[in-house]
Design a protein around this motif. Structure first.
Motif, short mmCIF file in Angstrom:
data_model
loop_
_atom_site.label_atom_id
_atom_site.label_comp_id
_atom_site.label_asym_id
_atom_site.label_seq_id
_atom_site.Cartn_x
_atom_site.Cartn_y
_atom_site.Cartn_z
N LEU A 54 0.82 -1.21 0.00
CA LEU A 54 0.00 0.00 0.00
C LEU A 54 0.85 1.27 0.00
O LEU A 54 0.43 2.31 -0.51
N TYR A 55 2.04 1.20 0.59
CA TYR A 55 2.99 2.31 0.56
C TYR A 55 4.29 1.82 -0.06
O TYR A 55 4.63 0.63 0.03
N ALA A 56 5.03 2.75 -0.65
CA ALA A 56 6.38 2.45 -1.14
C ALA A 56 7.37 3.08 -0.17
O ALA A 56 7.17 4.22 0.27
N PRO A 57 8.43 2.39 0.18
CA PRO A 57 9.41 2.98 1.11
C PRO A 57 10.21 4.09 0.44
O PRO A 57 10.46 4.05 -0.77
N ASP A 58 10.60 5.09 1.22
CA ASP A 58 11.50 6.13 0.71
C ASP A 58 12.92 5.59 0.61
O ASP A 58 13.66 5.93 -0.31
N GLU A 59 13.27 4.76 1.56
CA GLU A 59 14.58 4.10 1.57
C GLU A 59 14.38 2.66 2.00
O GLU A 59 13.41 2.31 2.65
N GLY A 60 15.33 1.80 1.63
CA GLY A 60 15.22 0.40 1.96
C GLY A 60 14.33 -0.35 0.97
O GLY A 60 13.86 0.22 -0.02
N HIS A 61 14.09 -1.62 1.25
CA HIS A 61 13.29 -2.43 0.32
C HIS A 61 12.68 -3.63 1.04
O HIS A 61 13.01 -3.94 2.18
N VAL A 62 11.79 -4.30 0.32
CA VAL A 62 11.14 -5.52 0.81
C VAL A 62 11.76 -6.71 0.12
O VAL A 62 12.00 -6.69 -1.09
N GLU A 63 12.02 -7.77 0.89
CA GLU A 63 12.55 -9.01 0.34
C GLU A 63 11.58 -10.16 0.58
O GLU A 63 11.02 -10.28 1.68
N VAL A 64 11.37 -10.97 -0.42
CA VAL A 64 10.58 -12.19 -0.31
C VAL A 64 11.48 -13.36 -0.65
O VAL A 64 12.05 -13.41 -1.76
N ASP A 65 11.65 -14.26 0.28
CA ASP A 65 12.53 -15.43 0.10
C ASP A 65 13.92 -15.02 -0.35
O ASP A 65 14.54 -15.64 -1.22
N GLY A 66 14.43 -13.92 0.25
CA GLY A 66 15.79 -13.49 0.01
C GLY A 66 15.99 -12.60 -1.21
O GLY A 66 17.10 -12.13 -1.44
N GLU A 67 14.95 -12.34 -1.99
CA GLU A 67 15.07 -11.51 -3.18
C GLU A 67 14.30 -10.21 -3.01
O GLU A 67 13.14 -10.22 -2.55
N ALA A 68 14.92 -9.09 -3.40
CA ALA A 68 14.25 -7.80 -3.32
C ALA A 68 13.10 -7.75 -4.32
O ALA A 68 13.22 -8.22 -5.45
N VAL A 69 11.97 -7.21 -3.86
CA VAL A 69 10.79 -7.12 -4.72
C VAL A 69 10.28 -5.69 -4.72
O VAL A 69 10.49 -4.93 -3.77
N SER A 70 9.59 -5.34 -5.80
CA SER A 70 8.97 -4.04 -5.91
C SER A 70 7.47 -4.25 -6.06
O SER A 70 7.02 -5.06 -6.87
N MET A 71 6.68 -3.53 -5.26
CA MET A 71 5.22 -3.69 -5.29
C MET A 71 4.56 -2.33 -5.41
O MET A 71 4.90 -1.40 -4.68
N SER A 72 3.63 -2.22 -6.35
CA SER A 72 2.95 -0.94 -6.57
C SER A 72 1.59 -0.87 -5.89
O SER A 72 1.03 0.20 -5.73
N ASP A 73 1.05 -2.03 -5.49
CA ASP A 73 -0.25 -2.03 -4.82
C ASP A 73 -0.46 -3.37 -4.11
O ASP A 73 0.40 -4.25 -4.15
N ALA A 74 -1.62 -3.50 -3.47
CA ALA A 74 -1.92 -4.72 -2.71
C ALA A 74 -2.03 -5.94 -3.62
O ALA A 74 -1.75 -7.06 -3.18
#
Length: 497
Positions: A54-74
């Motif tokens: 629902l939000y995008a980080p200003d800094e840092g990132h989200v990882e799923v199973d060790g890989e960075a992912v980018s998400m634009s919405d739910a």
């Protein structure tokens, strides 16, 4: 030790000049329950809103199973196996259980979804009729439907926001069993909660946030309630029952009050009780036994088909509309602060100023003194510690649940009311905020007001009440003087269902 399944690495997020998250690192592993604790405004919701897209980080990132992912919405998050069950459910009451699940899973055949939902419901021990209208479900059933929605969508990482906020003790215990079952099946579960005993008794790890930062990560075995409270708020907060010093004459009396049930729910079938000035009358009961109808009829928003509501000095107010009751001295803290307590699209100042407009102290709607309203709102924000307000012109709907509740309470106590209706007033509040709300209710009682507390949280009922009435099957089936025996109250709650 299982690897991190979902991780938020060094995440920061600001809204204007307000820094909601400051370099936060948080992770959850497959097969565990990770409890996330913190005061209202600590950053928990913002962090989880980043986790579910629902939000995008200003800094840092989200990882799923060790890989960075980018998400634009739910939807992106759902496709990566992340599902969130929000504190305020996102269901269409007119739709059936199945239709709500289908709505959340677009592009799939209803028959396929129905088969999967029935299979998952059986495994989780849910008893849900897929053809039943969602509006007729109790709160616990709606929550199970929300969990089922995200599981059908393929969620491996399940985020639960205040999952037991409006559940009875029995329902909360059942949900904790379900949560442990999710983890045992391999899901990674994040449980955002203010209830310390749940974190201590049902989680594998605990993370505490304060002021947008991660303060500590620990395990239940290393903690107790006192230590956790100190981590959360920076000090120890201990509430103890404080009986009324002086109880006056009857202020409100309900006699044979009847209200029809709605959407298959139980109505009121002849309610009788009285509340005296200078006392808190606690209404206990299992969810779905008429609590909402009782609150509505007291506020004047329900169809009353029989009986009377006598208010000292005003006679029978059964036909008096909500505005008239407010002018007579009623104040109300509704169970759903967003639907019934606030106009989310209006500003914080406009929401706070409602009482002043009705009384004419701000000049009325046609000659509304905005400057005075803003000034008084700012004073209330400071007095009631409403956090996250970026100016009094900010939309009230942008406040977090706990701070929205503080705004409602600030408005209702702008002038000292004669009767206070408080329906689950500390729902979703942290330890400090909950204690502050309780102190306000005691102060109203001690000033001579009659306080009616409706709550499915027995801890809250026993902490505040001078007398306790048990609501079951739309009737008041028992009454107890404080201090009451918890087992006796519990038996009365379930023996008359």
């Amino acid at each position: 030790m299982m690897p991190n399944a979902l991780r938020l690495r060094n995440v920061s997020k600001s809204f204007g000049t307000f820094k909601a998250l400051d370099n936060v690192d948080f992770s959850v592993r497959a097969g565990e329950v990770h409890a996330l604790l913190g005061e209202n405004g600590a950053g928990k919701s913002t962090l989880m809103n980043i986790a579910c897209g629902l939000y995008a980080p200003d800094e840092g990132h989200v990882e799923v199973d060790g890989e960075a992912v980018s998400m634009s919405d739910a939807r992106d998050a759902a496709n990566k196996g992340i599902g969130m069950v929000h504190q305020h459910f996102k269901l269409v009451p007119a739709f059936t259980v199945l239709e709500n699940i289908v709505l959340f899973n677009p592009g799939r055949q209803a028959a396929e979804i129905a088969s999967q939902a029935q299979d998952l419901a059986g495994k989780m021990g849910f008893d849900l009729d897929l053809s039943r209208r969602t509006g007729s479900l109790g709160i616990a059933e709606q929550q199970r439907l929300e969990i089922l929605k995200v599981l059908v969508a393929g969620a491996r990482f399940v985020i639960l926001d205040e999952p037991t906020a409006v559940l009875s003790d029995q329902e909360a215990r059942a949900l904790m069993t379900i949560i442990r079952g999710l983890a045992a099946s391999g899901s990674a579960v994040i449980m955002v909660t203010h209830k310390l005993h749940e974190a201590l008794g049902h989680s594998d790890r605990i993370t505490v946030m304060r002021g947008g930062k991660r303060i500590a990560e620990t395990s239940p075995g290393e903690m107790d309630a006192a230590k956790l409270t100190t981590l959360i708020v920076g000090e120890q907060i201990v509430e103890t029952p404080a009986p009324s010093a002086v109880i006056g004459k009857t202020r409100v009396r309900l006699s044979s009050v009847r209200v029809p049930g709605r959407s298959g729910r139980k109505g009121l079938e002849g309610i009788d009780f009285r509340v005296r000035g200078g006392e808190i009358y606690g209404v206990a009961g299992v969810a779905g036994n008429g609590q909402n109808e009782l609150a509505d009829v007291l506020m004047g928003t329900a169809e009353q088909t029989g009986g009377s509501i006598e208010f000292e000095g005003h006679g029978d107010i059964s036909t008096l509309p909500p505005g008239g009751r407010r002018k007579a001295g009623f104040a109300a803290i509704p169970v759903d602060r967003y639907r019934h307590g606030l106009a989310g699209r209006r500003s914080v100042a406009e929401n706070y100023a409602v009482n002043g407009v009705l009384s004419g102290s701000y000049g009325g709607w046609l000659r509304f003194n905005r400057g005075q309203a803003r000034k008084q709102t700012q004073k209330a924000i400071q007095a009631f510690d409403v956090q996250g307000v970026r100016g009094t012109g900010m939309r009230a709907g942008l406040l977090s649940g706990g701070n929205a509740q503080k705004l409602v309470i600030a408005r209702e106590f702008e002038t000292m009311p004669e009767v206070v209706l408080a329906h689950s007033p500390s729902r979703g509040l942290d330890v400090r905020a909950g204690a502050a709300v309780h102190e306000r209710l005691r102060a109203a009682r001690d000033s001579g007001a009659a306080v009616i507390l409706i709550s499915e949280d027995l801890d809250e009922i026993f902490l505040l009440s001078d007398r306790i009435g048990v609501l079951s099957g739309g009737r008041m089936v028992a009454e107890f003087e404080a201090p009451a025996n918890r087992n006796d109250v519990g038996k009365a709650m379930i023996s008359h269902e």
